[in-house]
Write an enzyme that holds these catalytic residues in place. Sequence first.
Site, PDB file in Angstrom:
ATOM      1  N   ARG A 261       4.149 -13.621   7.099  1.00 58.32           N
ATOM      2  CA  ARG A 261       5.067 -12.503   7.161  1.00 58.32           C
ATOM      3  C   ARG A 261       6.399 -12.855   7.602  1.00 58.32           C
ATOM      4  O   ARG A 261       6.870 -12.280   8.806  1.00 58.32           O
ATOM      5  CB  ARG A 261       4.461 -11.554   7.993  1.00 58.32           C
ATOM      6  CG  ARG A 261       2.900 -11.218   7.607  1.00 58.32           C
ATOM      7  CD  ARG A 261       2.700 -10.118   6.770  1.00 58.32           C
ATOM      8  NE  ARG A 261       2.907 -10.316   5.482  1.00 58.32           N
ATOM      9  CZ  ARG A 261       2.416  -9.468   4.455  1.00 58.32           C
ATOM     10  NH1 ARG A 261       1.814  -8.627   4.418  1.00 58.32           N
ATOM     11  NH2 ARG A 261       2.968  -9.946   2.975  1.00 58.32           N
TER      12      ARG A 261
ATOM     13  N   TYR B 173     -19.000  12.221 -12.244  1.00 58.80           N
ATOM     14  CA  TYR B 173     -17.791  12.213 -12.808  1.00 58.80           C
ATOM     15  C   TYR B 173     -16.773  13.054 -12.232  1.00 58.80           C
ATOM     16  O   TYR B 173     -15.556  12.802 -11.600  1.00 58.80           O
ATOM     17  CB  TYR B 173     -17.529  12.426 -14.201  1.00 58.80           C
ATOM     18  CG  TYR B 173     -16.125  11.747 -14.654  1.00 58.80           C
ATOM     19  CD1 TYR B 173     -15.822  10.428 -15.010  1.00 58.80           C
ATOM     20  CD2 TYR B 173     -15.085  12.795 -15.078  1.00 58.80           C
ATOM     21  CE1 TYR B 173     -14.600  10.295 -15.388  1.00 58.80           C
ATOM     22  CE2 TYR B 173     -13.804  12.481 -15.561  1.00 58.80           C
ATOM     23  CZ  TYR B 173     -13.712  11.156 -15.592  1.00 58.80           C
ATOM     24  OH  TYR B 173     -12.150  10.508 -15.945  1.00 58.80           O
TER      25      TYR B 173
ATOM     26  N   ASP C 264       2.470   6.734   7.582  1.00 57.72           N
ATOM     27  CA  ASP C 264       1.462   5.566   6.911  1.00 57.72           C
ATOM     28  C   ASP C 264       0.464   5.429   7.965  1.00 57.72           C
ATOM     29  O   ASP C 264       0.454   4.788   8.961  1.00 57.72           O
ATOM     30  CB  ASP C 264       2.214   4.337   6.594  1.00 57.72           C
ATOM     31  CG  ASP C 264       1.374   3.101   6.155  1.00 57.72           C
ATOM     32  OD1 ASP C 264       0.185   3.380   6.153  1.00 57.72           O
ATOM     33  OD2 ASP C 264       2.192   2.293   5.554  1.00 57.72           O
TER      34      ASP C 264
ATOM     35  N   PHE D 298       7.531  -1.826   4.954  1.00 64.19           N
ATOM     36  CA  PHE D 298       6.157  -2.578   4.608  1.00 64.19           C
ATOM     37  C   PHE D 298       6.212  -2.986   2.966  1.00 64.19           C
ATOM     38  O   PHE D 298       6.872  -2.356   2.295  1.00 64.19           O
ATOM     39  CB  PHE D 298       4.925  -1.896   4.695  1.00 64.19           C
ATOM     40  CG  PHE D 298       3.743  -2.846   4.414  1.00 64.19           C
ATOM     41  CD1 PHE D 298       3.389  -3.742   5.321  1.00 64.19           C
ATOM     42  CD2 PHE D 298       2.843  -2.689   3.293  1.00 64.19           C
ATOM     43  CE1 PHE D 298       2.445  -4.728   4.944  1.00 64.19           C
ATOM     44  CE2 PHE D 298       1.938  -3.404   2.933  1.00 64.19           C
ATOM     45  CZ  PHE D 298       1.676  -4.574   3.926  1.00 64.19           C
ATOM     46  N   THR D 299       5.581  -4.018   2.727  1.00 58.93           N
ATOM     47  CA  THR D 299       5.949  -4.570   1.231  1.00 58.93           C
ATOM     48  C   THR D 299       5.797  -3.464   0.129  1.00 58.93           C
ATOM     49  O   THR D 299       6.479  -3.292  -0.759  1.00 58.93           O
ATOM     50  CB  THR D 299       5.112  -5.854   1.217  1.00 58.93           C
ATOM     51  OG1 THR D 299       3.644  -5.628   1.437  1.00 58.93           O
ATOM     52  CG2 THR D 299       5.655  -7.089   1.985  1.00 58.93           C
TER      53      THR D 299
ATOM     54  N   PHE E  69       5.060 -12.903  -2.369  1.00 59.19           N
ATOM     55  CA  PHE E  69       4.488 -13.593  -1.505  1.00 59.19           C
ATOM     56  C   PHE E  69       2.707 -13.771  -1.977  1.00 59.19           C
ATOM     57  O   PHE E  69       2.256 -14.927  -1.680  1.00 59.19           O
ATOM     58  CB  PHE E  69       4.071 -13.140  -0.334  1.00 59.19           C
ATOM     59  CG  PHE E  69       3.947 -11.660  -0.191  1.00 59.19           C
ATOM     60  CD1 PHE E  69       4.852 -10.405  -0.418  1.00 59.19           C
ATOM     61  CD2 PHE E  69       2.519 -11.021   0.007  1.00 59.19           C
ATOM     62  CE1 PHE E  69       4.343  -9.354  -0.537  1.00 59.19           C
ATOM     63  CE2 PHE E  69       2.176  -9.816  -0.010  1.00 59.19           C
ATOM     64  CZ  PHE E  69       3.114  -8.740  -0.168  1.00 59.19           C
TER      65      PHE E  69
ATOM     66  N   LYS F 200      -8.341  -0.423   5.857  1.00 56.14           N
ATOM     67  CA  LYS F 200      -8.305  -1.106   7.331  1.00 56.14           C
ATOM     68  C   LYS F 200      -9.097  -0.184   8.382  1.00 56.14           C
ATOM     69  O   LYS F 200     -10.233  -0.433   8.257  1.00 56.14           O
ATOM     70  CB  LYS F 200      -6.699  -1.079   7.456  1.00 56.14           C
ATOM     71  CG  LYS F 200      -5.636  -1.963   6.920  1.00 56.14           C
ATOM     72  CD  LYS F 200      -5.573  -1.893   5.554  1.00 56.14           C
ATOM     73  CE  LYS F 200      -4.333  -2.766   5.106  1.00 56.14           C
ATOM     74  NZ  LYS F 200      -4.313  -2.541   3.664  1.00 56.14           N
TER      75      LYS F 200
HETATM   76  N1  PM9 Z   1      -1.700  -4.324   4.201  1.00 54.27           N
HETATM   77  C1  PM9 Z   1      -2.261  -6.247   4.991  1.00 54.27           C
HETATM   78  O1  PM9 Z   1      -2.868  -7.506   4.805  1.00 54.27           O
HETATM   79  C2  PM9 Z   1      -2.814  -5.863   2.403  1.00 54.27           C
HETATM   80  C3  PM9 Z   1      -2.278  -6.746   1.698  1.00 54.27           C
HETATM   81  S1  PM9 Z   1      -0.455  -7.278   1.908  1.00 54.27           S
HETATM   82  C4  PM9 Z   1       0.353  -6.261   0.921  1.00 54.27           C
HETATM   83  O2  PM9 Z   1      -1.607  -6.062   5.721  1.00 54.27           O
HETATM   84  C5  PM9 Z   1       0.350  -0.867   5.499  1.00 54.27           C
HETATM   85  C6  PM9 Z   1       0.866  -0.709   6.572  1.00 54.27           C
HETATM   86  C7  PM9 Z   1      -0.345  -1.718   4.886  1.00 54.27           C
HETATM   87  C8  PM9 Z   1      -1.030  -2.067   3.789  1.00 54.27           C
HETATM   88  C9  PM9 Z   1      -1.705  -2.947   3.295  1.00 54.27           C
HETATM   89  C10 PM9 Z   1      -0.558  -1.187   2.688  1.00 54.27           C
HETATM   90  C11 PM9 Z   1      -1.226  -1.132   1.216  1.00 54.27           C
HETATM   91  C12 PM9 Z   1       0.143   0.004   3.187  1.00 54.27           C
HETATM   92  N2  PM9 Z   1       0.694   0.142   4.511  1.00 54.27           N
HETATM   93  O3  PM9 Z   1      -3.611  -2.826   0.488  1.00 54.27           O
HETATM   94  O4  PM9 Z   1      -2.837  -1.037  -1.151  1.00 54.27           O
HETATM   95  O5  PM9 Z   1      -0.597  -2.747   5.916  1.00 54.27           O
HETATM   96  O6  PM9 Z   1      -4.604  -0.707   0.608  1.00 54.27           O
HETATM   97  O7  PM9 Z   1      -2.488  -0.662   1.303  1.00 54.27           O
HETATM   98  C13 PM9 Z   1      -2.253  -5.584   3.616  1.00 54.27           C
HETATM   99  P1  PM9 Z   1      -3.555  -1.422   0.313  1.00 54.27           P
END
Ligand code: PM9
Length: 468
Positions: free
Chosen positions: A392, A82, A225, A134-135, A459, A268
């Site tokens: 997108r 933990y 990012d 970014f979303t 979305f 990623k």
């Molecule tokens: N990106 C993608 O498919 C995950 C789902 S869509 C919201 O591209 C950037 C540049 C991303 C991203 C996620 C995140 C968030 C931050 N910045 O999905 O929370 O492309 O691990 O990361 C998606 P997490």
Amino acid sequence: MTADPQNLPVASPIMAEPYRIKTVETLPITTRAHREKAIKEAGYNTFLLHSRDVYIDLLTDSGTNAMSDKQWSAMMSGDEAYAGSVSFDELKDAVEEIYGFPYVVPTHQGRGAEHLISKILIKEGQSVPGNMYFTTTRLHQELAGGTFVDIIVDEAHDPTNQNPFKGNVDLKKLQSLIDQVGPANIAYVNVAVTVNLAGGQPVSMQNLREVSELCRRHEIIVWSDATRLAENAFFIQEREEGYAGKSIREIVKEMMTHFDGCTMSGKKDCLVNIGGFLAMRDPSVFQRACELVVVYEGMPSYGGMAGRDMAAMAQGIHEMVDDDYIAHRIHQIRHLGNQLLAAGVPIVEPIGGHAVFLDAKRFLPHLTQEDLPAQSLAAELYLESGVRAMERGIVSAGRNKATGLNNAPKLELVRLTIPRRVYTDRHMDVVAASVIALYSRRDQIHGMTMVYEPPTLRFFTARFEPMA
Ligand code: PM9
């Protein structure tokens, strides 16, 4: 190790996958009748399809990576303590070695890190400039009281513009925002490497240097990012003067010297299925992050992650900077994109780092943006071939906070996102043939209407119906 195919140990004009397959997963092959039922039940939203109904899954490159034998071994030795987990120490060491940041806070995924940094750095009413929205990033900035301001170069909004660094920050836009609101009203500058919604477009090292210098002159924090930083490093190695002889590892390290810290979605480039982190240089920001992470995620030594996941991510961080791996990754994306270009299919150019983006405005010129062309095209591609892609465009862009109207981005795209080390180039051939077949009957594709719209990040769970 070298990224130059001419210098690979085996002389061959063809670049094959630099790995061999140890475990296989059977793919579901479906009939059109099956897919018609599946997409209808999913409300014509590819996010809502069951993966058992999908043949080749190009929804996202997020958490869909294939881990290596070394990563699976690391999972077995994950320390689930933990507090004070050995796996956290491994993750911290990997981040320090490859990114150069001394302080790390693990989070359950990228948006966990975005949540923390937005709460730490943003005061109500401040601007948060960035190179395209970014979303999840923008949503967390808004929830913390900030307003996102787009400072990407204009070329990023033009899918045919051939600028090799279409992800760059426009320094004039940044300077004019500073002049307009004053440095104290800028929470921080957020620079994504690469830029997802621009088509996976990179930022040059020179631009990073200049942004960093400008921010330091005005005492503005500059954050990254860094979600797809290794892919960005490949483009610097390939395109920027003075970097051809440098390794991806060296370039990644240099890129990060220009930032005060970063958010990372490990799902990623870190080659894992879950996890993320916030990393930084400033001990006072680290202390605040430790205070908040226990509220929203978990102890600072695991954040939102299991010990085994931190161990796999530590190993993945070392693998992401392997020159041969990243060279093949970009090669595979181009293998798909170049077939589409040769057939006249409109895509975002230059081909980016994690995906090929279909330009739905040019693919379906008979539809207006309010007819949701990218949403319609993604649903049609699934019907055609069982290939799952992601919208997108106007649906992803959501609504303007103040006016309640749809944000209408210049780019209306369908993303064919390539998971890392999962599919072969032969799968890419099937995808190319499917898109080309669809393009030849494009005039038969109708628009969609949204029949259910959730209030945020619509979305993911919105539902649609075909117009005709
Ligand atoms: N990106 C993608 O498919 C995950 C789902 S869509 C919201 O591209 C950037 C540049 C991303 C991203 C996620 C995140 C968030 C931050 N910045 O999905 O929370 O492309 O691990 O990361 C998606 P997490």
